[in-house]
Design an enzyme around this catalytic site. Structure first.
Site, PDB file in Angstrom:
ATOM      1  N   CYS A  10       5.217  -3.825 -10.075  1.00 63.08           N
ATOM      2  CA  CYS A  10       4.823  -2.415 -10.195  1.00 63.08           C
ATOM      3  C   CYS A  10       4.309  -2.211 -11.621  1.00 63.08           C
ATOM      4  O   CYS A  10       3.895  -3.176 -12.280  1.00 63.08           O
ATOM      5  CB  CYS A  10       5.971  -1.482  -9.830  1.00 63.08           C
ATOM      6  SG  CYS A  10       7.452  -1.652 -10.854  1.00 63.08           S
ATOM      7  N   ASN A  13       8.239  -2.023 -14.022  1.00 66.59           N
ATOM      8  CA  ASN A  13       9.323  -2.943 -13.615  1.00 66.59           C
ATOM      9  C   ASN A  13      10.703  -2.347 -13.882  1.00 66.59           C
ATOM     10  O   ASN A  13      11.639  -3.070 -14.214  1.00 66.59           O
ATOM     11  CB  ASN A  13       9.188  -4.321 -14.307  1.00 66.59           C
ATOM     12  CG  ASN A  13      10.088  -5.406 -13.709  1.00 66.59           C
ATOM     13  OD1 ASN A  13      10.487  -6.329 -14.423  1.00 66.59           O
ATOM     14  ND2 ASN A  13      10.417  -5.323 -12.449  1.00 66.59           N
ATOM     15  N   CYS A  15      11.476   0.860 -11.824  1.00 69.96           N
ATOM     16  CA  CYS A  15      11.774   1.730 -10.668  1.00 69.96           C
ATOM     17  C   CYS A  15      11.558   1.010  -9.343  1.00 69.96           C
ATOM     18  O   CYS A  15      12.516   0.702  -8.632  1.00 69.96           O
ATOM     19  CB  CYS A  15      10.915   2.998 -10.710  1.00 69.96           C
ATOM     20  SG  CYS A  15      11.245   4.057 -12.133  1.00 69.96           S
ATOM     21  N   ARG A  16      10.292   0.776  -8.972  1.00 70.72           N
ATOM     22  CA  ARG A  16       9.991   0.282  -7.619  1.00 70.72           C
ATOM     23  C   ARG A  16      10.232  -1.206  -7.442  1.00 70.72           C
ATOM     24  O   ARG A  16      10.897  -1.616  -6.477  1.00 70.72           O
ATOM     25  CB  ARG A  16       8.524   0.608  -7.263  1.00 70.72           C
ATOM     26  CG  ARG A  16       8.255   2.075  -7.096  1.00 70.72           C
ATOM     27  CD  ARG A  16       6.767   2.387  -7.107  1.00 70.72           C
ATOM     28  NE  ARG A  16       6.175   2.170  -8.421  1.00 70.72           N
ATOM     29  CZ  ARG A  16       4.894   2.288  -8.705  1.00 70.72           C
ATOM     30  NH1 ARG A  16       4.041   2.597  -7.749  1.00 70.72           N
ATOM     31  NH2 ARG A  16       4.454   2.097  -9.936  1.00 70.72           N
ATOM     32  N   SER A  17       9.673  -2.042  -8.326  1.00 76.19           N
ATOM     33  CA  SER A  17       9.775  -3.490  -8.055  1.00 76.19           C
ATOM     34  C   SER A  17      11.204  -4.045  -8.207  1.00 76.19           C
ATOM     35  O   SER A  17      11.560  -4.974  -7.472  1.00 76.19           O
ATOM     36  CB  SER A  17       8.762  -4.294  -8.884  1.00 76.19           C
ATOM     37  OG  SER A  17       8.945  -4.128 -10.263  1.00 76.19           O
ATOM     38  N   ASP A 125       4.750   6.282  -7.003  1.00 78.09           N
ATOM     39  CA  ASP A 125       5.532   6.086  -8.223  1.00 78.09           C
ATOM     40  C   ASP A 125       6.593   7.194  -8.326  1.00 78.09           C
ATOM     41  O   ASP A 125       6.241   8.372  -8.439  1.00 78.09           O
ATOM     42  CB  ASP A 125       4.560   6.149  -9.410  1.00 78.09           C
ATOM     43  CG  ASP A 125       5.254   5.904 -10.729  1.00 78.09           C
ATOM     44  OD1 ASP A 125       6.499   5.794 -10.747  1.00 78.09           O
ATOM     45  OD2 ASP A 125       4.553   5.808 -11.751  1.00 78.09           O
TER      46      ASP A 125
HETATM   47  P1  4NP Z   1       7.666   1.647 -11.874  1.00 82.06           P
HETATM   48  O1  4NP Z   1       7.737   3.159 -12.393  1.00 82.06           O
HETATM   49  O2  4NP Z   1       6.237   1.186 -12.085  1.00 82.06           O
HETATM   50  O3  4NP Z   1       7.999   1.776 -10.431  1.00 82.06           O
HETATM   51  O4  4NP Z   1       8.677   0.861 -12.668  1.00 82.06           O
HETATM   52  C1  4NP Z   1       7.311   3.546 -13.662  1.00 82.06           C
HETATM   53  C2  4NP Z   1       8.127   3.341 -14.745  1.00 82.06           C
HETATM   54  C3  4NP Z   1       7.725   3.762 -16.003  1.00 82.06           C
HETATM   55  C4  4NP Z   1       6.500   4.380 -16.150  1.00 82.06           C
HETATM   56  C5  4NP Z   1       5.679   4.569 -15.048  1.00 82.06           C
HETATM   57  C6  4NP Z   1       6.089   4.147 -13.802  1.00 82.06           C
HETATM   58  N1  4NP Z   1       6.101   4.847 -17.412  1.00 82.06           N
HETATM   59  O5  4NP Z   1       5.044   5.492 -17.497  1.00 82.06           O
HETATM   60  O6  4NP Z   1       6.783   4.578 -18.422  1.00 82.06           O
END
Ligand code: 4NP
Length: 155
Positions: A10, A13, A15-17, A125
């Site tokens: 993602c 790294n 939240c989702r992955s 997201d």
């Molecule tokens: P992820 O979510 O891609 O599912 O881990 C996010 C985590 C952090 C951010 C964006 C999405 N950020 O902008 O810091």
């Protein structure tokens, strides 16, 4: 038995992955598949951090502990080390396609394509959302994990 090496990707790294990694590992185990799983982000802002507290909370709600994971960024070597590199959304897929060399053997694709019944190709997201948005993330990655496990079991 072949070992399937799967990397979930993602943006951050956190939240989702990490949730995809934990859920798919459990689903693959249930199906008796031999897998090595990991996750990474295309971005580097959260490198070294544990998964977002809300991802950990939702994982716990479903009996999974993902708290020992630490965020890392995708590396060029990943495209050679993993048999499948699966993006959580189309933006991250495009970024991976840009970084992957043509000769790299990894299959690159969208994780949700293993659950066509969802009618959705990207995991939204949840970072700026609420806890229940992470529950929706769980629902999507769990459906795709079942689809991927069935795909690999038939391979
Ligand atoms: P992820 O979510 O891609 O599912 O881990 C996010 C985590 C952090 C951010 C964006 C999405 N950020 O902008 O810091």
């Amino acid at each position: 038995m072949p070992v399937h090496r799967v990397l979930f990707v993602c943006l951050g790294n956190i939240c989702r992955s990490p949730l995809a990694e934990g859920v798919f590992a459990a689903v693959a185990h249930k199906h008796g598949l031999a897998v090595q799983v990991d996750s990474a982000g295309t971005g580097n802002w959260h490198v070294g951090r544990p998964p977002d507290r809300r991802s950990q909370q939702i994982a716990e709600r479903h009996g999974l502990d993902i708290g020992r994971q630490r965020a890392r960024q995708v590396e060029t070597a990943d495209f050679a080390c993993f048999s499948m590199v699966l993006a959580m959304d189309e933006d991250n897929l495009r970024e991976l396609q840009r970084r992957k060399h043509a000769a790299d053997p990894a299959h690159l694709g969208l994780f949700l394509d293993f659950a066509p019944g969802l009618g959705l190709r990207s995991v939204p997201d949840p970072y700026y959302g609420e806890l229940e948005d992470f529950e929706e993330t769980y629902r999507l990655v769990h459906a795709a994990s079942e689809g991927l496990a069935q795909h690999l079991a038939g391979a």
